[in-house]
Design a protein around this motif. Structure first.
Motif, mmCIF file in Angstrom:
data_model
loop_
_atom_site.group_PDB
_atom_site.id
_atom_site.type_symbol
_atom_site.label_atom_id
_atom_site.label_comp_id
_atom_site.label_asym_id
_atom_site.label_seq_id
_atom_site.Cartn_x
_atom_site.Cartn_y
_atom_site.Cartn_z
ATOM 1 N N PHE A 185 44.016 37.007 39.681
ATOM 2 C CA PHE A 185 44.007 37.248 38.250
ATOM 3 C C PHE A 185 43.221 38.526 37.938
ATOM 4 C CE2 PHE A 185 45.787 33.246 38.519
ATOM 5 C CZ PHE A 185 46.154 32.726 37.292
ATOM 6 N N TRP A 186 43.612 39.197 36.854
ATOM 7 C CA TRP A 186 43.151 40.567 36.605
ATOM 8 C C TRP A 186 41.634 40.675 36.487
ATOM 9 C CZ3 TRP A 186 40.259 42.514 32.609
ATOM 10 C CH2 TRP A 186 40.073 41.693 31.501
ATOM 11 N N GLN A 187 40.987 39.687 35.850
ATOM 12 C CA GLN A 187 39.556 39.810 35.598
ATOM 13 C C GLN A 187 38.714 39.640 36.857
ATOM 14 O OE1 GLN A 187 41.428 37.293 34.578
ATOM 15 N NE2 GLN A 187 40.403 35.346 34.886
ATOM 16 N N ILE A 188 39.310 39.118 37.922
ATOM 17 C CA ILE A 188 38.587 38.906 39.174
ATOM 18 C C ILE A 188 38.807 40.064 40.141
ATOM 19 C CG2 ILE A 188 38.379 37.326 41.162
ATOM 20 C CD1 ILE A 188 39.104 35.055 39.298
ATOM 21 N N ILE A 189 39.864 40.833 39.931
ATOM 22 C CA ILE A 189 40.196 41.921 40.852
ATOM 23 C C ILE A 189 39.084 42.965 40.968
ATOM 24 C CG2 ILE A 189 41.775 43.867 41.209
ATOM 25 C CD1 ILE A 189 44.035 42.016 40.277
#
Length: 328
Positions: A185-189
């Protein structure tokens, strides 16, 4: 920063609701909505708009094949969650009395690989082990649709999808070499690529816009509540919509406040990187054109990838509630 530390930061902002209607918000501890929820509480936007937002952060694991936040809404333990609208349609078709009453944003992820990986694009996924939170995750659906449409193969058939059942476990699988690539997911990348050695190959946001044909940012995730809460407490739902707009405005314009968010609500992320990604992702409001574009994307995914990939064959007519009904 663990879930308890973040929850403590939110609990400091939880005053007595008094006579205000309470909206129980249950969101994942590593999901991006927590920045918006903290902002609402920090500046009292919920009280400004006549309701009390009770925020509790929960696990991102699956319960009975669905996300924890979905389970809490189904079980009557939550009044507000966010999930992607394909999942919402799937639950609604299966009888869940839930409605989507406001957009959140283009909450998708990206394909992450080790820096030394030979994977440079979707065509390189053949014969690879691809980590996904679950096979019905929007990121895997988008990947399958794009591979089928643009490259003539289905990675579900020509690669091996490996379910992690949580974002945390997905990161571990990538770091331990259990998978060749991960649709995270984008916020963890940022946390993964900054602490490396990993790189993002393809942002799923690019696939959303390409597959949908839409020019403006298309929301994938929406805020949901139950039919009963919507009908019995419409003033709180209307209040949340207004508080959300206030929070979005603050987060779009106040760079310094993101430093506070970094200290109180983030893990190892650079607040500036998360801030820029959040601003690109978020959608403040919607209209009939927005939902029409969302339905167009769904129809295209259905045509390309089929109902088995999506887990549902239609969007129910009554899923999207653009207007909150007035009390009878």
């Amino acid at each position: 920063m663990d879930i308890d530390t973040q929850q403590s930061a939110l609990d400091e902002l939880h005053a007595d609701p008094g006579e205000l209607p309470v909206m129980r918000a249950r969101f994942e501890h590593n999901g991006s909505p927590r920045y918006m929820l903290y902002t609402i509480k920090r500046f009292g936007f919920d009280r400004d708009h006549g309701f009390h937002l009770d925020v509790e952060l929960v696990s991102d694991e699956l319960e009975g094949g669905i996300e924890t936040v979905e389970a809490k809404l189904h079980e009557g333990d939550a009044d507000l969650i966010d999930i992607d609208y394909i999942s919402a349609a799937r639950e609604r078709v299966n009888g869940a009395p839930i409605v989507a009453f406001h957009p959140y944003g283009r909450t998708v992820g990206g394909l992450v690989v080790p820096e030394a990986s030979s994977i440079e694009g979707l065509t390189d996924l053949r014969d690879c082990r691809v980590g996904v939170v679950r096979r019905l995750d929007k990121n895997w659906i988008l990947t399958r649709a794009a591979c089928l449409e643009y490259h003539g193969f289905d990675p579900e058939a020509e690669a091996t999808s490996v379910e992690s059942e949580s974002k945390v476990e997905l990161t571990r699988m990538l770091r331990d070499g259990d998978v060749d690539a991960a649709l995270q997911f984008w916020q963890i990348i940022p946390e993964i690529v900054e602490t490396g050695p990993y790189r993002e190959v393809i942002p799923m946001a690019d696939l959303v816009q390409r597959l949908s044909g839409a020019d403006r940012t298309l929301p994938i995730s929406t805020f949901l509540t139950s039919e009963s809460y919507l009908s019995e407490t419409p003033e709180a739902v209307r209040g949340f919509k207004r508080a959300y707009v206030d929070a979005v405005e603050r987060l779009r314009t106040d760079d310094e406040f993101w430093d506070e968010l970094g200290e109180r609500m983030m893990y190892e992320d650079d607040p500036a990187v998360v801030r820029d990604g959040w601003r690109e992702m978020v959608v403040a409001d919607w209209d009939v054109e927005t939902t029409a574009a969302m339905e167009q994307l769904f129809d295209h995914l259905l045509e390309v990838a089929g109902p088995d990939a999506l887990g549902v064959d239609r969007i129910p007519d009554d899923l999207f509630q653009l207007e909150v009904p007035q009390p009878q």
